[in-house]
Write a protein that holds these residues in place. Structure first.
Motif, short mmCIF file in Angstrom:
data_model
loop_
_atom_site.label_atom_id
_atom_site.label_comp_id
_atom_site.label_asym_id
_atom_site.label_seq_id
_atom_site.Cartn_x
_atom_site.Cartn_y
_atom_site.Cartn_z
N LEU A 369 0.73 2.73 -12.77
CA LEU A 369 -0.39 1.78 -12.80
C LEU A 369 -0.18 0.65 -11.78
CD1 LEU A 369 -1.07 1.59 -16.63
CD2 LEU A 369 -2.72 2.27 -14.87
N GLY A 370 1.06 0.20 -11.64
CA GLY A 370 1.35 -0.81 -10.62
C GLY A 370 1.07 -0.27 -9.23
N SER A 371 1.50 0.97 -8.99
CA SER A 371 1.24 1.60 -7.70
C SER A 371 -0.25 1.73 -7.44
CB SER A 371 1.90 2.99 -7.67
OG SER A 371 1.61 3.67 -6.48
N MET A 372 -1.00 2.11 -8.47
CA MET A 372 -2.45 2.26 -8.34
C MET A 372 -3.12 0.94 -7.94
SD MET A 372 -5.26 3.15 -11.27
CE MET A 372 -5.46 1.44 -11.72
N VAL A 373 -2.71 -0.14 -8.59
CA VAL A 373 -3.27 -1.45 -8.26
C VAL A 373 -2.98 -1.80 -6.80
CG1 VAL A 373 -3.19 -3.93 -8.76
CG2 VAL A 373 -3.16 -2.27 -10.64
N GLY A 374 -1.77 -1.46 -6.36
CA GLY A 374 -1.42 -1.70 -4.96
C GLY A 374 -2.32 -0.92 -4.01
N PHE A 375 -2.53 0.35 -4.32
CA PHE A 375 -3.36 1.19 -3.46
C PHE A 375 -4.82 0.74 -3.46
CE2 PHE A 375 -0.05 4.63 -3.64
CZ PHE A 375 0.10 4.77 -2.27
N LEU A 376 -5.29 0.23 -4.59
CA LEU A 376 -6.68 -0.23 -4.67
C LEU A 376 -6.87 -1.61 -4.05
CD1 LEU A 376 -7.69 1.05 -8.21
CD2 LEU A 376 -8.41 1.95 -5.99
N THR A 377 -5.76 -2.19 -3.63
CA THR A 377 -5.82 -3.44 -2.86
C THR A 377 -5.65 -3.16 -1.38
OG1 THR A 377 -4.76 -4.56 -4.73
CG2 THR A 377 -4.84 -5.76 -2.64
N TYR A 378 -4.74 -2.27 -1.05
CA TYR A 378 -4.42 -1.92 0.34
C TYR A 378 -5.61 -1.20 1.00
CZ TYR A 378 -2.14 0.24 4.34
OH TYR A 378 -1.80 0.66 5.60
N GLY A 379 -5.92 -1.64 2.21
CA GLY A 379 -7.00 -0.99 2.95
C GLY A 379 -8.38 -1.44 2.53
N ASN A 380 -8.46 -2.28 1.52
CA ASN A 380 -9.74 -2.82 1.06
C ASN A 380 -10.13 -3.96 2.01
OD1 ASN A 380 -11.73 -4.36 -0.37
ND2 ASN A 380 -11.05 -3.39 -2.29
N LYS A 381 -11.32 -3.88 2.56
CA LYS A 381 -11.76 -4.87 3.54
C LYS A 381 -11.66 -6.30 2.99
CE LYS A 381 -15.58 -5.93 6.67
NZ LYS A 381 -16.95 -5.55 7.10
N PHE A 383 -9.46 -7.48 1.08
CA PHE A 383 -8.07 -7.95 1.04
C PHE A 383 -7.31 -7.59 2.31
CE2 PHE A 383 -9.39 -6.73 -3.30
CZ PHE A 383 -9.39 -7.97 -3.90
N PHE A 384 -8.05 -7.40 3.40
CA PHE A 384 -7.44 -6.90 4.64
C PHE A 384 -6.25 -7.75 5.09
CE2 PHE A 384 -7.16 -6.82 9.31
CZ PHE A 384 -6.87 -5.47 9.49
N GLU A 385 -6.33 -9.05 4.92
CA GLU A 385 -5.26 -9.93 5.40
C GLU A 385 -3.98 -9.77 4.58
OE1 GLU A 385 -7.27 -12.06 2.08
OE2 GLU A 385 -7.92 -10.87 3.81
N LEU A 386 -4.07 -9.07 3.45
CA LEU A 386 -2.90 -8.88 2.58
C LEU A 386 -2.18 -7.54 2.85
CD1 LEU A 386 -4.45 -10.02 -0.81
CD2 LEU A 386 -2.94 -11.36 0.67
N ASP A 387 -2.73 -6.74 3.76
CA ASP A 387 -2.19 -5.38 3.96
C ASP A 387 -0.68 -5.37 4.22
OD1 ASP A 387 -4.56 -4.20 3.47
OD2 ASP A 387 -4.88 -3.38 5.47
N SER A 388 -0.22 -6.26 5.07
CA SER A 388 1.22 -6.26 5.41
C SER A 388 2.07 -6.55 4.18
CB SER A 388 1.51 -7.28 6.52
OG SER A 388 1.18 -8.59 6.09
#
Length: 540
Positions: A369-381, A383-388
């Protein structure tokens, strides 16, 4: 875990289909031998066989293969691109699972002795099985090849380790050894044989001579021409892939080829390759191109593409990666179950699987579930500035999700080990002592499994706390459920450890483990509360 040894005999035949199949059939017919790969080469006139089994089984498999070769291969007629000196040119034994290099040395020496005794042929030991520095490596032993044997065998320094010093024209001589995993790897060039060999001399550790060593450690290489493919190859043996990786060899060849205006058109793995060698290539290219890839099959595709491993035929991971070959299921029976079946199995009239397996599942699901939350944040326009930042938070959660899954089965197996110990006879004092020792060992195993689950679980709080601060707020409830699952998993580990500790006799061990698991509960509770508080206070 069963003892598994790999054997990779190379036979000087690559063009006669009947002989190649007869040797393969002889190996496959031996009970306990699992023939994984048969890789013939027409230009090299050589076939590499790869099989695994118990130490006794692989020795017998190699002997059966040698008997067929003795009856069917005549070295007086042999010609090929690959260096060779015998019908069974080389036969190494390699540790794979639950065996040591010393075990493989025993295999090599036992096989060499039996081979020489039965067939009356000269046998040399090499690699870890050899005790003589001047004939430790295959290039040393094979110098001069088959044609040099009549004179070589007359010299005291080349007296065989087993068998006669007589030249056997139809056979030649065989090198038998023990070694770590060797990767046979060829890079394809649209060039001449001479150009390929020039590059081989540049990269191989031996180089051209002592005064002109090559660039890559633990690498042997020659250049040859493949008539059937109408191209040349730099043919490489990587004897220690942890010191020199596959991608390093490929890129060094590419560099030299570019300087010579030669086209590189992919590469080829001969035989089998360890998974971690391929994953090291994936990591290299991910870092080189700043890629974010976590799925194993996607990493495999990346490596296959970057190295051009499909250039001479399809590179099928299931047929080329040894870990995939020796195990039908990479997960245990419980972890591989349908969810419904697992639930019904837990709910059945059986003490196993029980709380320990369920705790491991809870931990794996919490990490998921933690991994899922990460993936649903990553690549999301949004939250783009948080990708790194997110790219650093997902991997430990994703890895833990996969690392925790095998403990679902491990806990059940640990319980079975203890139950088997309980059933041991206890009629005599000696039997009672053996039973007591086995029970204590079983208890320690049953404790170590949930203890490890608690350690892995508590290693996730730092990325989870950071994810709670910056992760996609729409996934708030998912992360809340996830951290509660992780806290529950540690509680499950706590109860299992405490229960088993009651019967442990080693007081020092009991004290140490008790202190650790008590501390683990506090860590889980405090960190879970911190994550939940952060999430509750977040507005967006």
């Amino acid at each position: 875990m069963p003892k598994i040894v790999e054997c990779v005999p190379n036979f000087s035949v690559g063009r006669n289909k009947e002989i190649i199949e007869a040797i393969a059939g002889a190996i496959a017919a031996v009970e306990g031998c699992n023939l994984l790969d048969v890789d013939p080469g027409a230009s090299t006139n050589r076939t590499v066989y790869t099989f695994v089994g118990s130490p006794d089984a692989v020795i017998e498999g190699a002997l059966c293969a040698a008997r067929v070769a003795y009856q069917t291969i005549d070295m007086r007629m042999h010609q090929g691109e690959h260096p060779r000196m015998g019908a069974m040119d080389v036969c190494p034994f390699i540790p794979v699972q639950n065996v040591t290099m010393d075990d493989c040395i025993v295999c090599a020496r036992e096989f060499g002795d039996k081979l020489a005794e039965e067939l009356g042929i000269p046998v040399y030991l090499y690699g870890a099985a050899s005790t003589q520095e001047h004939r430790k490596t295959l290039p040393q032993i094979r110098a001069g090849e088959y044609e040099a044997l009549p004179e070589k065998l007359t010299k005291d320094e080349w007296k065989p380790d087993f068998g006669p010093s007589d030249f056997v024209p139809s056979w030649g001589a065989t090198a038998v050894g023990a070694r770590t995993f060797l990767i046979a790897y060829n890079i394809n060039l649209l060039s001449t044989k001479e150009q390929a060999h020039r590059i081989a001399l540049n990269i191989r550790e031996q180089g051209r001579c002592k005064e002109e060593p090559g660039r890559l450690k633990e690498v042997q290489a020659i250049g040859w021409y493949l008539e059937e493919a109408n191209m040349a190859q730099v043919s490489v043996n990587i004897t220690d892939y942890e010191q020199t990786a596959i991608h390093t060899v490929y890129e060094e060849v590419c560099k030299d080829a570019e300087e010579l205006n030669i086209a590189v058109v992919g590469s080829q793995v001969v035989g089998l390759v360890p998974l971690d060698a391929i994953m090291a290539c994936a990591q290299h290219y991910m870092e080189k191109h700043n890629l974010f890839i976590l799925e194993e099959d996607q990493k495999l595709r990346l490596v296959i593409n970057k190295l051009g491993l499909n250039s001479l035929g399809a590179f099928s991971p299931k047929e080329r990666i040894i870990e995939y070959m020796i195990s039908d299921e990479r997960e245990g029976p419980l972890a591989s179950m349908d969810i419904k079946d697992f639930i019904l199995t837990v709910g059945s009239r059986s003490p196993s699987p029980g709380g320990g397996s369920v705790s491991a599942l809870a931990a794996s699901l919490g990490a998921a579930l933690g991994s899922m939350v990460g993936f649903l944040t990553y690549g999301n326009k949004k939250f783009f500035e948080l990708d790194s930042q997110i790219r650093k938070l997902i991997p430990p959660l994703y890895k833990a999700m996969k690392d925790l899954t095998p403990f679902i089965d491990a806990d059940a197996l640990a319980f079975s080990e203890y139950m088997l110990a309980l059933k041991l006879p206890a009629d005599s004092e000696e039997e009672q002592a053996m039973r007591s020792a086995a029970m204590q060992d079983g208890l320690c195993t049953a404790i170590q499994v949930p203890l490890t689950v608690s350690r892995l679980t508590n290693g996730l709080w730092d990325p989870l706390k950071e994810l709670a601060k910056i992760g996609n707020i729409n996934c708030k409830s998912d992360l809340q459920v996830g951290v509660r699952m992780l806290e529950t998993a540690v509680w499950g580990a706590y109860y299992n450890v405490k229960t088993n500790l009651d019967d442990v006799k080693d007081e020092e061990f009991k004290k140490k483990v008790s202190e650790e698991i008590e501390g683990a509960i506090k860590i889980a509770q405090e960190n879970c509360a911190t994550v939940l508080k952060t999430l509750e206070e977040r507005k967006a």
